[in-house]
Write a protein that holds these residues in place. Sequence first.
Motif, PDB file in Angstrom:
ATOM      1  N   ILE A   3       1.062  -1.129  -0.014  1.00  0.00           N
ATOM      2  CA  ILE A   3       0.043  -0.025   0.167  1.00  0.00           C
ATOM      3  C   ILE A   3       0.784   1.369  -0.062  1.00  0.00           C
ATOM      4  CG2 ILE A   3      -1.562   1.273   1.412  1.00  0.00           C
ATOM      5  CD1 ILE A   3      -2.682  -1.497   2.442  1.00  0.00           C
ATOM      6  N   SER A   4       1.890   1.165   0.926  1.00  0.00           N
ATOM      7  CA  SER A   4       2.855   2.282   0.881  1.00  0.00           C
ATOM      8  C   SER A   4       3.404   2.752  -0.407  1.00  0.00           C
ATOM      9  CB  SER A   4       3.840   2.237   1.891  1.00  0.00           C
ATOM     10  OG  SER A   4       4.779   1.270   1.699  1.00  0.00           O
ATOM     11  N   LYS A   5       3.979   1.709  -1.186  1.00  0.00           N
ATOM     12  CA  LYS A   5       4.635   1.742  -2.370  1.00  0.00           C
ATOM     13  C   LYS A   5       3.736   2.370  -3.223  1.00  0.00           C
ATOM     14  CE  LYS A   5       8.165  -1.774  -2.391  1.00  0.00           C
ATOM     15  NZ  LYS A   5       8.666  -3.019  -2.952  1.00  0.00           N
ATOM     16  N   GLN A   6       2.432   1.985  -3.518  1.00  0.00           N
ATOM     17  CA  GLN A   6       1.343   2.332  -4.376  1.00  0.00           C
ATOM     18  C   GLN A   6       1.058   4.096  -4.008  1.00  0.00           C
ATOM     19  OE1 GLN A   6      -1.917  -0.241  -3.922  1.00  0.00           O
ATOM     20  NE2 GLN A   6      -1.036  -1.380  -5.590  1.00  0.00           N
ATOM     21  N   LEU A   7       0.875   4.338  -2.756  1.00  0.00           N
ATOM     22  CA  LEU A   7       0.453   5.705  -2.219  1.00  0.00           C
ATOM     23  C   LEU A   7       1.706   6.461  -2.479  1.00  0.00           C
ATOM     24  CD1 LEU A   7      -1.358   5.166   0.984  1.00  0.00           C
ATOM     25  CD2 LEU A   7      -2.306   5.687  -1.124  1.00  0.00           C
ATOM     26  N   LYS A   8       2.787   6.009  -2.346  1.00  0.00           N
ATOM     27  CA  LYS A   8       3.996   6.961  -2.512  1.00  0.00           C
ATOM     28  C   LYS A   8       4.019   7.658  -4.151  1.00  0.00           C
ATOM     29  CE  LYS A   8       8.617   7.762  -1.025  1.00  0.00           C
ATOM     30  NZ  LYS A   8       9.856   7.161  -0.418  1.00  0.00           N
ATOM     31  N   ALA A  13       0.549  12.703  -0.082  1.00  0.00           N
ATOM     32  CA  ALA A  13       0.005  13.151   1.179  1.00  0.00           C
ATOM     33  C   ALA A  13      -0.728  11.920   1.925  1.00  0.00           C
ATOM     34  CB  ALA A  13      -1.101  14.231   0.719  1.00  0.00           C
ATOM     35  N   GLU A  14      -1.583  11.268   0.982  1.00  0.00           N
ATOM     36  CA  GLU A  14      -1.984   9.956   1.397  1.00  0.00           C
ATOM     37  C   GLU A  14      -0.870   9.015   2.038  1.00  0.00           C
ATOM     38  OE1 GLU A  14      -4.839   8.197  -1.109  1.00  0.00           O
ATOM     39  OE2 GLU A  14      -6.029  10.047  -1.198  1.00  0.00           O
ATOM     40  N   TYR A  18      -0.823   7.517   5.966  1.00  0.00           N
ATOM     41  CA  TYR A  18      -0.728   6.209   6.008  1.00  0.00           C
ATOM     42  C   TYR A  18       0.549   5.642   6.616  1.00  0.00           C
ATOM     43  CZ  TYR A  18      -0.145   1.113   4.880  1.00  0.00           C
ATOM     44  OH  TYR A  18      -0.139  -0.344   5.027  1.00  0.00           O
ATOM     45  N   MET A  19       1.661   6.063   6.585  1.00  0.00           N
ATOM     46  CA  MET A  19       2.881   5.882   7.219  1.00  0.00           C
ATOM     47  C   MET A  19       2.605   6.198   8.723  1.00  0.00           C
ATOM     48  SD  MET A  19       4.645   4.059   5.374  1.00  0.00           S
ATOM     49  CE  MET A  19       6.258   4.046   6.340  1.00  0.00           C
ATOM     50  N   TRP A  20       2.123   7.226   8.900  1.00  0.00           N
ATOM     51  CA  TRP A  20       2.097   7.915  10.452  1.00  0.00           C
ATOM     52  C   TRP A  20       1.218   7.003  10.979  1.00  0.00           C
ATOM     53  CZ3 TRP A  20       1.142  13.679  10.558  1.00  0.00           C
ATOM     54  CH2 TRP A  20       2.287  14.514  10.299  1.00  0.00           C
ATOM     55  N   GLN A  21       0.088   6.204  10.486  1.00  0.00           N
ATOM     56  CA  GLN A  21      -0.796   5.157  10.824  1.00  0.00           C
ATOM     57  C   GLN A  21       0.021   4.048  11.265  1.00  0.00           C
ATOM     58  OE1 GLN A  21      -4.162   4.247   8.497  1.00  0.00           O
ATOM     59  NE2 GLN A  21      -5.540   3.875  10.373  1.00  0.00           N
ATOM     60  N   VAL A  22       0.741   3.595  10.056  1.00  0.00           N
ATOM     61  CA  VAL A  22       1.754   2.355  10.470  1.00  0.00           C
ATOM     62  C   VAL A  22       2.667   2.591  11.759  1.00  0.00           C
ATOM     63  CG1 VAL A  22       3.468   1.171   9.410  1.00  0.00           C
ATOM     64  CG2 VAL A  22       1.435   1.731   8.105  1.00  0.00           C
TER      65      VAL A  22
END
Length: 182
Positions: A3-8, A13-14, A18-22
């Motif tokens: 998910i992080s790779k796709q969002l990056k 911003a997302e 997401y990373m803060w949530q992780v």
Amino acid sequence: MYISKQLKQKNIAEYLLYMWQVEDMIRANNFDMEKIRKTIIDPYPSLTDEQRKELARWYQDLINMMHDEGVMEKGHVQINKNVIVWLTDLHLRLLRSPKFPYYSAAYYKALPFIVELRAKGADKDEPELETCFDALYGVLMLKLQKKKISEETQKAMKVISDLLAILAEYYIQDKNGELDLD
């Protein structure tokens, strides 16, 4: 990780939210990889064994970073702080450029809310954009807890979210070498 790779690639911003949530999920699981496997990794039904191992390594690497960087209780790992630095740099370049009046207008529309957030106790030493992300993340956490969010807060978050969405679009263009600021 996937998910992080796709969002990056699609929306920085997302990605950051997401990373803060992780980071918070790691804290909530007390940095315990067995708990993380059971609560986060195992529920993914479509992962192969190799993908599960890769995801577990990713979480372990984040745990190690959080430990090494002293952000076990609060704060963010350097890779996430770097995103704020990059976005702040782009934000300032966009504001200085006469080619982006739409971005400047979005910023000045959000500025009163940013000032208000900082007056209410946000860290005045952190970049303005981090204040924006902190506010959005706080509202996200309230929504996950099914808590009521005032109309005033929703309005402020919409304006701030719009600003960050524009910035995220320009970030992708900048990374692809397609943004002409001069």
